[in-house]
Design a protein around this motif. Structure first.
Motif, PDB file in Angstrom:
ATOM      1  N   GLN A 466       0.824  -1.208   0.000  1.00 57.22           N
ATOM      2  CA  GLN A 466       0.000   0.000   0.000  1.00 57.22           C
ATOM      3  C   GLN A 466       0.860   1.261   0.000  1.00 57.22           C
ATOM      4  N   ASP A 479      -0.430  11.591   4.570  1.00 53.58           N
ATOM      5  CA  ASP A 479      -1.275  10.423   4.276  1.00 53.58           C
ATOM      6  C   ASP A 479      -0.483   9.128   4.462  1.00 53.58           C
ATOM      7  N   TYR A 483      -1.293   6.247   7.307  1.00 57.00           N
ATOM      8  CA  TYR A 483      -1.509   4.835   6.988  1.00 57.00           C
ATOM      9  C   TYR A 483      -0.525   3.956   7.766  1.00 57.00           C
TER      10      TYR A 483
END
Length: 519
Positions: A466, A479, A483
């Motif tokens: 990811q 971001d 995560y």
């Protein structure tokens, strides 16, 4: 007896070799006017500290009360009758240094000799003064004191009429006292260090870099010298590299057990790019040296390219960058690849060319370690893109990023326990079962600072599918970090709070070091 009635120096009944009571000087306040009545050079050489006076009698703390010749000299000079008492020689020297300044015993009696050189050609005056024994002794004493206090850097900064001397100890600059005679000879002191570093003594308009070696207590120590022109003269910074004090084993770097296991899995991969980020002085080099030292084996060829080579590692091929002859990081890295290395350490990725070569080395099956200047781990991804590296190359090669800082460790001899319910805790301080935290206090072991040594706080981001996708899409570091936090990554601030709960450091120290990190 305590003749002054004000200082907390107290006599102990503990036996000493001379059959005298031992005087505890912890917290003693020195009488500066009384010390001025004695020759500083003799006080330093004999380890004698005048304590207090009653009439014509002066109580003097000594480390050797049988040094009658020194006591007679002090008596003859001052005219006082001396009453010797025994005290810790390290505390005596510490109090003398705090009162008379670093090298206070080296320049006593030399002022007239130095001032007599104030006439004539300025350059010749500097050369003559630099060769003067008092200046030579002062610079030697300055280096010795810096090493004894565990300083990583010495800062000499000229003002209009003074010379400021500061030591960086445990990451924090501390002002040092110097004898008044030194201020008028700051040019000679700077020149002395330039001569030791093989720099051009006549060049005062341009920055210069050099270095030299010196010996303290049988140990060879390296000093890296940087000189820059300032308004009132040349400023100089000496980086002290003491090989004898460095331990590169990963077990001594302060890694939490779980983080260390993750880091060791990461660095033992056969290919990829691993970065360590943080500002100057955050321990990046120590972490990288410890990491490649743990990989060292006859089956692996490890090559480093550094600027400069701070410490020599046996069994590892180390290359010194020399930009003046064209050996830059980028040029050197291209040549290193022809030597069939398994592991490459690049001292720092400073520009696009070096970054491109590092990426190419990782793509062609090499394990590459390097450093980058970013505040946190996630920002390293976007920093490489900002340097001109294509996002798909970053995504394909970057294996992990370790961001770190060093916080000062609380002195275990004097740290003060405080109940949690009595503290104004930061809003992000985690709830825990700890009822007691610790604050700095200060004692003789830590020279009254309350801190002794440093410990690392870390943030390790290992790239998964990811994060690679987010890097490819150009997502922001906020971001990416958000995560990574959902995947269990602790921020440096959270790592700092863990150290506070464990009693290693203080809340104030974590706030000072991670003020930018409010995650």
């Amino acid at each position: 007896m305590n003749l002054s009635g004000e200082n907390p120096a107290t006599a102990s009944n503990a036996a000493v070799p001379w059959g005298m009571a031992f005087l505890d000087l912890d917290g003693f306040q020195v009488d500066r006017e009384l010390i001025a009545a004695f020759p500083a050079k003799t006080l330093f050489e004999t380890g004698a500290l005048p304590l207090d006076k009653s009439g014509d009698r002066v109580r003097v703390a000594v480390s050797d009360p049988h040094n009658f010749a020194a006591l007679d000299e002090l008596t003859a000079f001052s005219g006082f009758l001396l009453e010797p008492v025994v005290a810790d020689p390290n505390l005596i020297r510490q109090l003398l240094r705090q009162t008379l300044g670093v090298g206070g015993g080296m320049v006593s009696g030399a002022s007239e000799q130095l001032l007599s050189q104030s006439q004539g050609d300025p350059l010749q005056q500097v050369l003559d003064s630099t060769e003067n024994a008092a200046i030579v002794r002062f610079t030697r004493e300055l280096l010795r004191d810096a090493c004894q206090q565990g300083a990583s850097d010495i800062h000499l900064e000229p003002d209009e009429e003074r010379l400021s001397l500061r030591f960086r100890i445990d990451g924090v600059l501390r002002l040092q006292q110097v004898p008044p005679e030194i201020h008028s000879h700051r040019e000679a002191i700077i020149s002395r260090f330039k001569i030791l570093s093989k720099l051009n003594i006549a060049e005062k308009r341009l920055p210069q870099d050099g270095g030299f070696q010196f010996e303290i207590a049988g140990r060879e120590i390296d000093a890296r010298t940087s000189v820059i022109p300032m308004k009132h003269g040349e400023g100089i910074v000496l980086r002290i590299l003491d090989r004898g004090r460095v331990d590169y084993s990963l077990s001594n770097l302060g890694f939490p057990q779980e983080l260390r296991a993750q880091w060791e899995r990461l660095i033992r991969r056969t290919a990829g790019l691993v970065l360590v980020t943080g500002p100057t002085g955050s321990g990046k080099t120590t972490t990288l040296y410890g990491s490649i030292a743990s990989l060292r084996s006859p089956e692996l060829k490890i090559i480093t390219i550094e600027d400069p080579i701070e410490y020599t590692l046996s069994g590892i091929n180390q290359v010194q960058v020399q930009p003046n002859v064209g050996l830059t990081f980028a040029a050197g890295l291209r040549s290193l690849l022809r030597h069939d290395p398994d592991v490459i350490l690049i001292g720092e990725i400073r520009d696009k060319e070096t970054a491109v070569n590092a990426i190419q080395a990782a793509l062609t099956g090499h394990m590459v370690f390097s450093t980058l200047h970013t505040n946190d781990a996630a920002t390293a991804v976007t920093r490489l893109v900002d340097m001109g590296i294509e996002p798909f190359l970053v995504s394909a090669t970057l294996s992990g990023v370790l961001a770190q800082r060093l916080v000062r460790k609380l002195c275990t001899h004097c740290r003060k326990p405080v109940r949690v319910d009595q503290l104004d805790l930061p809003s992000d301080f985690p709830r825990s079962n700890a009822e007691i935290l610790y604050e700095a206090q200060g004692c003789r072991q830590c020279h009254g600072i309350g801190y002794l040594g440093q410990v690392g706080i870390f943030e390790l981001m290992e790239l998964d599918h990811q994060i690679r996708k987010m890097a490819l899409q150009g997502d922001s570091p906020y971001d990416i970090q958000a995560y990574a936090a959902t995947r269990g990554m602790l921020s440096m601030r959270q790592s700092g709070w863990q150290n506070v709960i464990q009693g290693r450091t203080s809340i104030e120290e974590v706030l000072r070091t991670t003020a930018w990190d409010m995650q």
